[in-house]
Design a protein around this motif. Structure first.
Motif, PDB file in Angstrom:
ATOM      1  N   GLN A 223       0.825  -1.200   0.000  1.00  0.00           N
ATOM      2  CA  GLN A 223       0.000   0.000   0.000  1.00  0.00           C
ATOM      3  C   GLN A 223       0.858   1.249   0.000  1.00  0.00           C
ATOM      4  OE1 GLN A 223      -2.620   0.188   3.377  1.00  0.00           O
ATOM      5  NE2 GLN A 223      -4.427  -0.190   2.149  1.00  0.00           N
ATOM      6  N   LEU A 224       0.615   2.123  -0.951  1.00  0.00           N
ATOM      7  CA  LEU A 224       1.236   3.442  -0.935  1.00  0.00           C
ATOM      8  C   LEU A 224       0.146   4.471  -0.693  1.00  0.00           C
ATOM      9  CD1 LEU A 224       3.474   3.382  -4.158  1.00  0.00           C
ATOM     10  CD2 LEU A 224       4.286   3.243  -1.794  1.00  0.00           C
ATOM     11  N   MET A 225       0.472   5.569  -0.013  1.00  0.00           N
ATOM     12  CA  MET A 225      -0.490   6.662   0.064  1.00  0.00           C
ATOM     13  C   MET A 225       0.184   7.968  -0.313  1.00  0.00           C
ATOM     14  SD  MET A 225      -3.129   8.022   3.037  1.00  0.00           S
ATOM     15  CE  MET A 225      -2.050   9.118   3.936  1.00  0.00           C
ATOM     16  N   PHE A 226      -0.527   8.771  -1.088  1.00  0.00           N
ATOM     17  CA  PHE A 226      -0.081  10.096  -1.482  1.00  0.00           C
ATOM     18  C   PHE A 226      -1.089  11.104  -0.947  1.00  0.00           C
ATOM     19  CE2 PHE A 226       3.010   8.629  -4.663  1.00  0.00           C
ATOM     20  CZ  PHE A 226       2.573   7.331  -4.878  1.00  0.00           C
ATOM     21  N   TYR A 227      -0.582  12.121  -0.255  1.00  0.00           N
ATOM     22  CA  TYR A 227      -1.474  13.076   0.415  1.00  0.00           C
ATOM     23  C   TYR A 227      -1.026  14.502   0.120  1.00  0.00           C
ATOM     24  CZ  TYR A 227      -3.036  15.975   4.334  1.00  0.00           C
ATOM     25  OH  TYR A 227      -3.552  16.993   5.094  1.00  0.00           O
TER      26      TYR A 227
END
Lengths: 437, 437
Positions: B303-307
């Motif tokens: 899982q990657l998250m970009f915010y």
């Protein structure tokens, strides 16, 4: 005719020489095997691992690659004129440094995950790549599978990034998470991390912050267009953090994380790695276990955060293959990716000149006048206090403080003075406080 | 001699024609002016905005650009043979579509932030770019300043991304945050968003999910190498979400967010935008106000998250300038960035064939046997229930359900049957539940 022209003439295969086949190397070989068609579609050319340098070529590895591609002669791989890209996953400074300089000098492009090498000899490698007109890609060197180097070098090419703050070492974040959630000591949590494979037999590089400092140096170099080495980074590990610190932090609404921080201010760069208290509502507070998360800040972009797996064979291999695809595309087109570019001559701000908030807990005499005596030392050194509270009685009496933002040098001077006071028995804890501005 | 060769001969300036100078266009002009030296260092060439097409060229704009560069003739900008890159920030399908096709046909490269156009006529534009060998970059079309398209196209070139889940519309996230934190109705929160400039006078495109659906289509197309248009995306806006829903969700440990979800499963693509309950410990639950955050998942990367900031002039301009720098570097080297590539013929999974968890609240007769009657309908349609609870008495009696994962078609059939039962007075609420697997 250069090696590049010779091999790329048919436009059908880019030949890769791998140095090292540990967890990440094996994952790269498997990924290129399993996703080969997708990779070829995206690169516009087939990527093939033609030689792999390992310590013991005879060992059974169960990898989808013919046995005769493994060799113990790394030099021969680097010197092989049919190889286009050297992918270095062996780690450590030597012999990696020498091999990569040789590879670059012969016109090969390089993809590496070697943070230690980049953080100590980055300039030599970038100069060699520049001179040869070759690519040097290193997404996997920082924060494993999280795309970070490419966004910094390319997506944010129009921004002046002025701050990076993040959790870049999975091992210590796992250890701190365990300490926080189970009340364990650092030693207990490190033992558990070792048992689960999150920490090495000798955990020094992680626990003492060397790994995070190397990554901090690389991030600062890329983000600020500067040459920062690991030795420039102020470094404190997590070994002084106690279960009591977590209890005290929790009561105040904080958690404790090992942070890497790089700041550009007034053309000077401050780089540091240390444990810090951050508010429990801060997005980094919820980054648990071996995950990594990095904030990137600038005047135009505001705050960006990148989150994901900071280590592990498969995530890191994904970053390596992303780089290999870009370099292969470049080779195919006779182009180069974004190099280091010219760098600004920015100075490193001495740690004493940085400013921070501090949390301090002292064991003190349980009598009137002690607080006044201590507060006076803060005042004389120009440090104002945001909060002061007293707990315990008799032998257990403590005074705790959170300062307003203050100069590191002034704080350390105050600390030296406080240690000499008869009323101060011991410094129970000192932690920086971040993430409140 | 092509326009490209003619202009790039001296290697000193890449000439940009801007279509549109609203908030983002003005921010691009300012950013190129303020950070011009940094941009030139990274691009290897100076970037200059030579013409700007606007509706009213005479209006005073206070921008650092000579007045005579503004024109009301967008066609003349597109046809100007001295221009290398067309940067389209006017929005909407026409005349943008026609202008960009013309620009690409004449060998110019294009940078655009136009999600509506890409989500409806993307294939036409990508084909035109492919045919001309030109670049088509569009980082700013999705999630404003957050680097997302480039990581998907380049960093993750070695991964088979199989799921994207995120908050991609800042206006509705602002509205939902206000509803959640102040107990406001949707209308009250939209009015506040309009007052603060987070919502347009006609908020339909945001509130009804059209904007998020366009972004969902673009993300699915890029991530899965497919051609998905906005009309393929199942779409529900937030107008049916009530203050009571937030209260009920909070009591259950959930928050409500408008999610864009794209999934690749068994070579079929499911794309949908709808409000959903997510656990309050899920990282997306803490994304407040007008921020955006997107999860990217795959078998290797996890899982990657970009915010970050999903909208706003400066963040979006940063994404546009990042693209301009890449295109300029490509022009300088006679290279091309990663194009759309060949696309897989993947089918769009009909919404009825997707699987999800559902939350359902019914107003019912307050008498024995009603639960059995309703549960029977679920059972006959093959839907098992995770939780059931009853609240209120008499006129206020309600039954609430959370299902296990079930097929959408079977759930909708159950809903139709339940609406016909005498014991069921009304459907008080239906929401999907995400983020628990």
């Amino acid at each position: 005719m250069s090696a590049r022209e010779a091999n790329m003439g048919d436009g059908r295969t880019v030949r890769i020489g791998l140095l090292g086949s540990g967890t990440v190397g094996a994952a790269v070989i498997r990924l290129l095997h399993e996703h080969g068609d997708d990779v070829a579609r995206r690169a516009g050319v087939h990527l093939e691992v033609v030689r792999v340098a390992v310590r013991d070529p005879g060992r059974e590895r169960g990898l989808p690659l013919p046995e005769d591609r493994f060799t113990d002669d790394a030099g021969a791989v680097v010197d092989d004129p049919t190889i286009d890209i050297i992918c270095e996953l062996m780690g450590g400074v030597e012999p990696a440094r020498g091999l990569l300089v040789r590879a670059l000098a012969s016109g090969k492009s390089v993809v590496t995950a070697n943070k230690e090498l980049l953080a100590s000899h980055g300039e030599e490698l970038f100069t060699a790549a520049e001179r040869a007109g070759s690519d040097l890609y290193f997404e996997a060197a920082v924060a494993g599978g999280i795309p970070l180097i490419r966004p910094l070098r390319e997506s944010l090419a129009g921004e002046r990034v002025d701050r990076i703050l993040g959790i870049v070492n999975g091992t210590t974040n796992f250890v701190l998470t365990q300490m926080s959630e189970h009340g364990w000591t650092g030693d207990e949590a490190v033992a558990e991390a070792q048992r689960l494979g999150f920490a090495e037999a000798d955990p020094t590089a992680d626990v003492e912050g060397y790994d995070a400092a190397a990554k901090c140096a690389i991030l600062a170099s890329v983000a600020f267009g500067a040459r920062i080495v690991a030795d420039d980074v102020y470094r404190e590990g997590i070994s002084a953090v106690t279960p009591q610190d977590f209890q005290d932090a929790a009561r105040l609404g904080y958690v404790i994380k090992l942070l890497a921080i790089a700041e550009l201010d007034d053309e000077a760069i401050a780089v540091r790695v240390h444990p810090a208290m951050i508010p429990d509502v801060h997005p980094l507070a919820s980054v648990r276990g071996a995950s990594n998360a990095v904030f990137v800040e600038g005047p135009k972009i505001g705050q960006l955060m990148f989150y994901g797996a900071g280590a592990g064979g498969d995530p890191t291999a994904t970053a390596v293959v992303g780089d290999l695809v870009s370099v292969a595309r470049n080779l195919l087109q006779g182009a180069r990716g974004p190099g280091a570019g010219s760098t600004n001559a920015r100075r490193v701000r001495p740690m004493d000149d940085t400013r921070d908030q501090y949390y301090l807990k002292l064991r003190v005499d349980d009598r009137p006048g002690v607080l006044a005596e201590i507060a006076d030392r803060f005042g004389r050194n120009g440090i104002s206090l945001e909060r002061v509270w007293q707990e315990g009685t008799g032998e257990e009496a403590t005074l705790s403080f959170i300062t307003h933002r203050a100069q590191e040098g002034a704080f350390q001077k105050t600390m030296r003075e406080l240690r000499e006071l008869d009323a101060v028995h011991a410094v129970a804890s000192v932690l920086r406080v971040e993430g409140e501005e």
